[in-house]
Design a protein around this motif. Structure first.
Motif, PDB file in Angstrom:
ATOM      1  N   ASP A 105       0.847  -1.207   0.000  1.00 39.67           N
ATOM      2  CA  ASP A 105       0.000   0.000   0.000  1.00 39.67           C
ATOM      3  C   ASP A 105       0.874   1.245   0.000  1.00 39.67           C
ATOM      4  N   VAL A 106       1.934   1.208   0.799  1.00 40.90           N
ATOM      5  CA  VAL A 106       2.855   2.346   0.856  1.00 40.90           C
ATOM      6  C   VAL A 106       3.563   2.490  -0.492  1.00 40.90           C
ATOM      7  N   GLY A 107       3.922   1.328  -1.066  1.00 44.17           N
ATOM      8  CA  GLY A 107       4.571   1.354  -2.384  1.00 44.17           C
ATOM      9  C   GLY A 107       3.679   1.996  -3.423  1.00 44.17           C
ATOM     10  N   SER A 108       2.388   1.620  -3.396  1.00 40.88           N
ATOM     11  CA  SER A 108       1.437   2.182  -4.364  1.00 40.88           C
ATOM     12  C   SER A 108       1.330   3.688  -4.205  1.00 40.88           C
ATOM     13  N   LEU A 109       1.362   4.102  -2.935  1.00 40.02           N
ATOM     14  CA  LEU A 109       1.253   5.530  -2.661  1.00 40.02           C
ATOM     15  C   LEU A 109       2.443   6.288  -3.246  1.00 40.02           C
ATOM     16  N   LEU A 110       3.596   5.648  -3.147  1.00 43.10           N
ATOM     17  CA  LEU A 110       4.810   6.289  -3.647  1.00 43.10           C
ATOM     18  C   LEU A 110       4.870   6.301  -5.179  1.00 43.10           C
TER      19      LEU A 110
END
Lengths: 247, 308
Positions: free
Chosen positions: A49-54
């Protein structure tokens, strides 16, 4: 060639267009990140999820492509192509220099978007006491994949602008292909759709090796296909410009 | 026909032909610009001037013939901006870029120092407007910026397409002085115009075209001699005009217009009328040559070709 690239970068720096795009990309990135974080459930945050945000870089890439289209077609719109070709009569070098300049500009914009996102996301997650996020290797993969995607997007935009010198037609055509034609193909004929401009580009930007949508190409394959699109448009654009009478 | 001239910074247009579809824009055109001269490239709108100049600058491809600078096509010039400076008819500026940055961009592309931008803006009188966006420039300021662009590489050849377009009389005078100063520095200047009067006081030689074809090529001096020799009529006002006309008629003159005291006479000169009036003690109140001016010659040479 170096001085032509320097001249193209100077062109970018000396009108408001580049800064307008920078402001738009930063603004949209902030909007997406802040809205996502606002509705985040701290207890249910996964690394990806954090990766997607980035990697909200898909939109950034499209904007960079549009910047490239404006940059190249603007030469015809404002007739600056005449003075450009008087300074550099070799039309292949002109297209090449512009493609490199917009690739570099794309990387700067993408890096700005990524760093701003990271600068908001990580402190926010720390405040929320969320201990999730991609590994350093994955983070590097996302960062450099995003930069590569942005660079190719800039060059592809230049190629599209060279093929369709009418700025309105070029922009309209690009938007229709990215937001209508490609999604339709991806939905109706995934085997073909994953090779489209937008799908191959998103595969590269997401950098999700092996774990993504089964219909999507791998990041490497997506990157190669996306690069192929850029080279095809640049080649066609050069062939057309080489024949075009500047009247 | 190939013109052979010695020296550097020479423009040679040799049997140039360019068609756009079924329209022949330039038709087997040949002429040369000698180093250090200012050549007026004249013709009515649509005569093929712009196409010729764009072919010379490598922006359009000739169907046949060549257009060269020092024996090379524009694309073959190693440092084009340092060899040829051009002002094109359509302005080529990004409206959102300042005049200074416009020059800096082209200087960078040509490998020239950025300081040239400030030098040239001062030369053309735009130093105060250097950081203003070109979109806010007047037509005259744009023409000055175009001239500064042409001089960026300090070239020996200047190719100017209708540089006086849109300029006010003061601007035209400034341009005239500017071009003469550049020619005095030993540069070749090829300047196109559809109005002879605009360049009449600037050029040494004129090349006249109509419908893409050469209709005349001569020095301005020859053209003036021709204009003088072809003086059409002498306007005379005298209380004894009929008597003087009779005397002149005996010497081959004829009355074109008879207004009583005022007459228009052909086949004579003002000197002949004046001398004859003096010798017969005939008072003359007005004596002027209604000569065929350069403009009339220009129009008569190009009119037949220009007619649709």
């Amino acid at each position: 060639m170096t001085r032509l690239i320097a001249a193209e970068i100077l062109k970018l720096r000396t009108t408001r267009t580049f800064y307008g795009f920078l402001a738009t990309i930063v603004g949209l990135t902030l909007l997406v990140v802040i809205l996502t974080l606002a509705f985040l459930d701290p207890d249910d945050v996964r690394d990806e999820d954090v990766g997607s945000l980035l990697t909200s870089g898909s939109l950034t890439g499209i904007l960079i492509l549009v910047l490239g289209v404006i940059g190249m077609s603007g030469e015809h719109r404002h007739n600056t192509i005449s003075s450009t070709l008087l300074a550099a009569p070799d039309r292949l070098r002109v297209i090449g220099a512009k493609a490199v300049a917009y690739a570099l500009a794309g990387m700067v914009l993408a890096a700005a978007a990524f760093l701003i996102t990271a600068a908001i996301v990580y402190p926010t997650l720390a405040v929320l006491d969320v201990d999730a996020g991609p590994s350093a290797g994955r983070l590097a993969e996302l960062f450099f994949g995003g930069l590569l995607y942005a660079a190719i997007s800039g060059a592809l935009g230049v190629g599209i602008g060279a093929v369709v010198p009418n700025q309105v037609a070029a922009l309209l055509g690009a938007v229709i292909v990215i937001f209508v034609v490609d999604p339709l193909l991806i939905t109706l004929a995934p085997d073909v759709g994953r090779y489209t401009v937008s799908s191959s580009g998103f595969s590269l930007a997401d950098g999700d090796e092996g774990g993504g949508d089964a219909d999507s190409l791998s990041p490497v394959a997506g990157g190669l296909v996306y690069l192929g699109w850029a080279l095809a448009f640049l080649g066609a654009g050069w062939a057309l410009l080489a024949r075009r009478e500047i009247v | 026909m190939l013109y052979q001239c010695e020296g550097v910074a020479q423009i040679v247009i040799d049997s140039l032909t360019k068609r756009f579809g079924s329209t022949v824009a330039v038709d087997d055109l040949s002429f040369a610009v000698e180093p250090g001269t200012v050549v007026g490239f004249l013709g009515p709108n649509g005569a093929g001037k712009t196409t010729t100049l764009r072919a010379l600058l490598g922006l359009v491809r000739p169907d046949s013939g060549t257009a060269t600078i020092d024996g090379r096509s524009y694309a073959q010039l190693p440092d084009p901006l340092e060899t040829v400076g051009a002002v094109l008819e359509r302005s080529a500026f990004h409206p959102g870029r300042s005049g200074r940055n416009h020059l800096r961009v082209l200087a960078t592309a040509a490998g020239l120092p950025g300081s040239r931008a400030d030098e040239l803006l001062t030369l053309v009188g735009l130093a105060d407007a250097r950081d203003k966006r070109v979109g806010g420039y007047s037509l005259g300021m744009r023409q000055r910026l175009a001239l500064a662009t042409a001089l960026l590489g300090d070239p020996q050849v200047l190719v100017l397409d209708e540089p006086a377009n849109g300029l006010d009389p003061l601007g035209i005078r400034w341009l005239r002085d500017f071009l003469r100063a550049r020619a005095a520095e030993g540069r070749s200047v090829l300047v196109s115009s559809h109005v002879l009067a605009e360049v009449e006081q600037t050029v040494d030689t004129v090349v006249m075209v109509a419908r893409g074809r050469l209709v005349a090529e001569s020095s301005l001096e020859e053209l003036r001699t021709r204009a003088s020799a072809g003086a059409g009529a002498v306007k005379l006002r005298s209380p004894q005009a009929p008597r003087l006309a009779q005397l002149l008629g005996e010497r081959g003159a004829r009355v074109v217009q008879d207004g009583g005291d005022t007459m228009l006479l052909a086949g004579t000169t003002s000197e002949m009328v004046g001398d004859l009036a003096a010798s017969h003690r005939i008072p003359v109140y007005e004596l002027t040559t209604e000569g065929q001016g350069l403009e009339e010659i220009f129009l008569s040479l190009t009119a037949d070709q220009a007619a649709p």
